[in-house]
Design a protein around this motif. Structure first.
Motif, PDB file in Angstrom:
ATOM      1  N   GLN A  36       0.868  -1.176   0.000  1.00  0.00           N
ATOM      2  CA  GLN A  36       0.000   0.000   0.000  1.00  0.00           C
ATOM      3  C   GLN A  36       0.903   1.224   0.000  1.00  0.00           C
ATOM      4  N   PRO A  37       0.914   2.033  -1.063  1.00  0.00           N
ATOM      5  CA  PRO A  37       1.835   3.164  -1.131  1.00  0.00           C
ATOM      6  C   PRO A  37       1.717   4.082   0.081  1.00  0.00           C
ATOM      7  N   LEU A  38       2.850   4.539   0.575  1.00  0.00           N
ATOM      8  CA  LEU A  38       2.920   5.385   1.769  1.00  0.00           C
ATOM      9  C   LEU A  38       2.565   6.828   1.424  1.00  0.00           C
ATOM     10  N   PRO A  39       1.541   7.405   2.049  1.00  0.00           N
ATOM     11  CA  PRO A  39       1.221   8.815   1.800  1.00  0.00           C
ATOM     12  C   PRO A  39       2.346   9.718   2.329  1.00  0.00           C
ATOM     13  N   ILE A  40       2.873  10.574   1.491  1.00  0.00           N
ATOM     14  CA  ILE A  40       3.970  11.446   1.871  1.00  0.00           C
ATOM     15  C   ILE A  40       3.710  12.845   1.331  1.00  0.00           C
ATOM     16  N   ALA A  41       3.956  13.853   2.149  1.00  0.00           N
ATOM     17  CA  ALA A  41       3.747  15.251   1.761  1.00  0.00           C
ATOM     18  C   ALA A  41       5.101  15.880   1.435  1.00  0.00           C
ATOM     19  N   ILE A  42       5.188  16.518   0.269  1.00  0.00           N
ATOM     20  CA  ILE A  42       6.436  17.152  -0.163  1.00  0.00           C
ATOM     21  C   ILE A  42       6.103  18.566  -0.650  1.00  0.00           C
ATOM     22  N   PRO A  43       6.054  19.546   0.256  1.00  0.00           N
ATOM     23  CA  PRO A  43       5.802  20.926  -0.178  1.00  0.00           C
ATOM     24  C   PRO A  43       6.959  21.451  -1.026  1.00  0.00           C
ATOM     25  N   ASP A  44       6.685  22.492  -1.840  1.00  0.00           N
ATOM     26  CA  ASP A  44       7.754  23.157  -2.570  1.00  0.00           C
ATOM     27  C   ASP A  44       8.819  23.628  -1.585  1.00  0.00           C
ATOM     28  N   PHE A  45      10.082  23.487  -1.968  1.00  0.00           N
ATOM     29  CA  PHE A  45      11.164  23.935  -1.098  1.00  0.00           C
ATOM     30  C   PHE A  45      11.158  25.464  -1.040  1.00  0.00           C
ATOM     31  N   ASN A  46      11.436  26.005   0.126  1.00  0.00           N
ATOM     32  CA  ASN A  46      11.439  27.454   0.324  1.00  0.00           C
ATOM     33  C   ASN A  46      12.600  28.105  -0.419  1.00  0.00           C
ATOM     34  N   GLY A  47      12.392  29.356  -0.794  1.00  0.00           N
ATOM     35  CA  GLY A  47      13.478  30.169  -1.325  1.00  0.00           C
ATOM     36  C   GLY A  47      13.797  29.921  -2.782  1.00  0.00           C
ATOM     37  N   ASP A  48      14.504  30.858  -3.379  1.00  0.00           N
ATOM     38  CA  ASP A  48      15.073  30.777  -4.717  1.00  0.00           C
ATOM     39  C   ASP A  48      14.049  30.429  -5.798  1.00  0.00           C
ATOM     40  N   GLN A  53      10.695  24.884  -6.272  1.00  0.00           N
ATOM     41  CA  GLN A  53       9.517  24.198  -6.799  1.00  0.00           C
ATOM     42  C   GLN A  53       9.930  23.026  -7.691  1.00  0.00           C
ATOM     43  N   ASN A  54      10.946  23.254  -8.525  1.00  0.00           N
ATOM     44  CA  ASN A  54      11.383  22.206  -9.443  1.00  0.00           C
ATOM     45  C   ASN A  54      11.962  21.009  -8.699  1.00  0.00           C
ATOM     46  N   ILE A  55      12.760  21.259  -7.680  1.00  0.00           N
ATOM     47  CA  ILE A  55      13.343  20.166  -6.910  1.00  0.00           C
ATOM     48  C   ILE A  55      12.252  19.334  -6.255  1.00  0.00           C
ATOM     49  N   ALA A  56      11.293  19.998  -5.616  1.00  0.00           N
ATOM     50  CA  ALA A  56      10.195  19.269  -4.960  1.00  0.00           C
ATOM     51  C   ALA A  56       9.393  18.471  -5.985  1.00  0.00           C
ATOM     52  N   SER A  57       9.190  19.038  -7.168  1.00  0.00           N
ATOM     53  CA  SER A  57       8.425  18.348  -8.211  1.00  0.00           C
ATOM     54  C   SER A  57       9.122  17.075  -8.660  1.00  0.00           C
ATOM     55  N   VAL A  58      10.442  17.118  -8.832  1.00  0.00           N
ATOM     56  CA  VAL A  58      11.190  15.928  -9.245  1.00  0.00           C
ATOM     57  C   VAL A  58      11.175  14.880  -8.143  1.00  0.00           C
ATOM     58  N   VAL A  59      11.318  15.288  -6.890  1.00  0.00           N
ATOM     59  CA  VAL A  59      11.263  14.333  -5.779  1.00  0.00           C
ATOM     60  C   VAL A  59       9.900  13.648  -5.735  1.00  0.00           C
ATOM     61  N   ARG A  60       8.827  14.414  -5.908  1.00  0.00           N
ATOM     62  CA  ARG A  60       7.485  13.807  -5.931  1.00  0.00           C
ATOM     63  C   ARG A  60       7.390  12.775  -7.046  1.00  0.00           C
ATOM     64  N   ALA A  61       7.864  13.137  -8.236  1.00  0.00           N
ATOM     65  CA  ALA A  61       7.769  12.227  -9.390  1.00  0.00           C
ATOM     66  C   ALA A  61       8.605  10.970  -9.165  1.00  0.00           C
ATOM     67  N   ASP A  62       9.810  11.128  -8.614  1.00  0.00           N
ATOM     68  CA  ASP A  62      10.659   9.968  -8.337  1.00  0.00           C
ATOM     69  C   ASP A  62       9.954   8.990  -7.403  1.00  0.00           C
ATOM     70  N   LEU A  63       9.473   9.498  -6.282  1.00  0.00           N
ATOM     71  CA  LEU A  63       8.881   8.628  -5.273  1.00  0.00           C
ATOM     72  C   LEU A  63       7.571   8.014  -5.765  1.00  0.00           C
ATOM     73  N   ASP A  64       6.787   8.786  -6.509  1.00  0.00           N
ATOM     74  CA  ASP A  64       5.548   8.240  -7.073  1.00  0.00           C
ATOM     75  C   ASP A  64       5.854   7.115  -8.049  1.00  0.00           C
ATOM     76  N   ARG A  65       6.890   7.294  -8.873  1.00  0.00           N
ATOM     77  CA  ARG A  65       7.243   6.301  -9.887  1.00  0.00           C
ATOM     78  C   ARG A  65       7.690   4.983  -9.261  1.00  0.00           C
ATOM     79  N   SER A  66       8.201   5.041  -8.042  1.00  0.00           N
ATOM     80  CA  SER A  66       8.650   3.815  -7.377  1.00  0.00           C
ATOM     81  C   SER A  66       7.498   2.892  -7.025  1.00  0.00           C
ATOM     82  N   GLY A  67       6.279   3.444  -6.919  1.00  0.00           N
ATOM     83  CA  GLY A  67       5.120   2.652  -6.530  1.00  0.00           C
ATOM     84  C   GLY A  67       5.046   2.400  -5.035  1.00  0.00           C
ATOM     85  N   ILE A  68       6.039   2.850  -4.290  1.00  0.00           N
ATOM     86  CA  ILE A  68       6.086   2.623  -2.848  1.00  0.00           C
ATOM     87  C   ILE A  68       5.524   3.812  -2.088  1.00  0.00           C
ATOM     88  N   PHE A  69       5.538   4.976  -2.714  1.00  0.00           N
ATOM     89  CA  PHE A  69       5.063   6.207  -2.082  1.00  0.00           C
ATOM     90  C   PHE A  69       3.893   6.788  -2.868  1.00  0.00           C
TER      91      PHE A  69
END
Length: 434
Positions: A36-48, A53-69
């Motif tokens: 059962q994929p683990l619900p995880i919250a990844i807000p946009d990173f502060n600053g710059d 926003q881009n870093i947080a977006s890639v992290v979300r996509a990576d973890l979602d693609r794993s099927g575990i998160f």
């Protein structure tokens, strides 16, 4: 085209700052067949601005693609993280059923480098799950930082090494069936940053990384002579691996990178040879009046798995790395080929042909426990992620309507297409980038 720095990380500096080690209570067992994929919250990173926003977006996509998160929709977040060093209000994250929370910040240093901080929190345990980390890098490396953060989160919660900070070498395909253009290409694990290494003037096949991910061995029909070549990603230099009188193909590096094992054809027969890259000495490993090909070393370098039709049909065999003790391990029916040893040493992935289709399977190294993990019409050529938990493979659609690259975890439950520039086949995974 300049290739210096494509894989090399000489401009990249990583610093780790330990805050307060905390024993993680949150853990996902990736060996289960139904997670059962683990619900995880990844807000946009502060600053710059956009970089956070881009870093947080890639992290979300990576973890979602794993099927575990299961990354939660940022629009559902109640709390806005303002201070990275202040613990969040955990009740706000429990209210949206988040079990883990990632917070981060990005800033530009006086020397122009980016500083990226992130924290991982156990929402229900109300604890920080791992020491906080700071990454310093040139701005162009922001995407790689995101993959490294994904790897750190994956490892902390699963106990297994991540695989996001890696590259894939593959064959990019275009043109009609009668005029197919195949180019050697490399991309990030998520399909980003594709780069073409050859122009498509000649056919290329079966690319494989060396253990440092700086060199690629592949088969090329350059000048109409099918031979194994080496491509140096640092310099862009290509060289033929030995001037053999006949076709050489199906190369693969040894675990220490000092040797290449490959097939050499002579008078309609192929045997397996190994070349020492330091001395250029060549040793013949098989001498059978059959087709022996697709060799792959075990992670410790002591054995080689390969395919052969010496028993009357295409099957999988194992031998010692000096060519002794050859024995068949595939007895599950059909034809079996393209074997690849898992980096963990526990499994061998392969292609099974039977019932009018090709599928990807795995078996133990003694041939037991065979099971199919894909169900496509023409799935072939598996390659392992460096953690031995995920594979990629080529998938051809029915009627030959194009080739695609797909990924699947070792349980077979999480099949996903990998985005590529056009048709693509023959993927090979790099080790984790150092």
């Amino acid at each position: 085209m300049k290739f210096a720095g494509l894989i090399c990380t000489t401009l990249f500096v990583l610093l780790v700052q330990t805050l307060a080690p905390v024993q993680a209570a949150l853990r996902v067992d990736v060996t289960q067949g139904n997670i059962q994929p683990l619900p995880i919250a990844i807000p946009d990173f502060n600053g710059d601005g956009a970089t956070g926003q881009n870093i947080a977006s890639v992290v979300r996509a990576d973890l979602d693609r794993s099927g575990i998160f299961r990354p939660l929709d940022p629009h559902s977040f109640i709390e806005q993280i303002k201070d990275l060093n202040t613990p969040p209000t955990f009740a706000n994250w429990r209210a949206i059923n988040s079990q883990a929370l990632v917070t981060g910040a990005v800033s530009t240093q006086p020397d122009g480098r980016l500083k990226v901080d992130f924290r991982l929190w156990d929402v229900f345990g109300e604890t920080e799950m791992m020491p906080g980390k700071e990454y310093f890098t040139v701005p162009a490396n922001w995407r790689r930082i995101a993959h490294m953060i994904s790897d750190a989160i994956y490892q902390q919660i699963t106990g297994e090494s991540g695989y996001f900070d890696t590259r894939i070498v593959f064959i990019s395909e275009s043109g009609s069936a009668l005029n197919r253009r195949k180019r050697l290409a490399v991309m990030d694990e998520d399909g980003a940053n594709p780069i073409f290494l050859t122009r498509g003037d000649y056919l290329v096949l079966t690319p494989r990384f060396n253990p440092t991910a700086q060199m690629i061995a592949y088969m090329s029909y350059y000048s109409g002579r099918p031979r194994v070549y080496l491509f140096d990603l640092e310099t862009g230099r290509q060289q033929m691996l030995g001037d053999f009188p006949n076709m050489t193909f199906s190369p693969r590096f040894s675990p220490d990178g000092n040797k290449i094992v490959m097939s050499l054809e002579s008078r309609g027969n192929s045997d397996i040879y190994v070349m020492d890259l330091r001395t250029r000495g060549v040793t013949r490993l098989t001498a059978d009046p059959a087709i022996d090909t697709s060799p792959c070393y075990s992670p410790d370098g002591r054995q080689i798995v390969f395919e052969s039709d010496r028993g009357g049909s295409q099957q999988i065999y194992i031998m010692n790395s000096n060519g002794s003790n050859v024995h068949r391990i595939s007895f599950g029916g059909g034809k079996n080929g393209t074997p690849v040893w898992s980096p963990r040493g526990d499994l061998i992935a392969f292609t099974k042909q039977g019932g009018g289709s090709f599928r990807i399977g795995v078996m133990h190294t003694d041939g037991s426990g065979e099971r199919m993990i894909t169900d496509g019409w023409e799935d072939e050529g598996p390659t392992w992620a460096p953690n031995g938990r995920v594979l990629m493979f080529s998938r051809t659609l029915r009627g030959g309507r194009g080739a695609q690259i797909w990924s699947v975890d070792v349980t077979g439950r999480n099949q996903r297409r990998v985005q590529t520039p056009g048709d693509a086949s023959d993927p090979a995974w790099s080790p984790l980038i150092q």
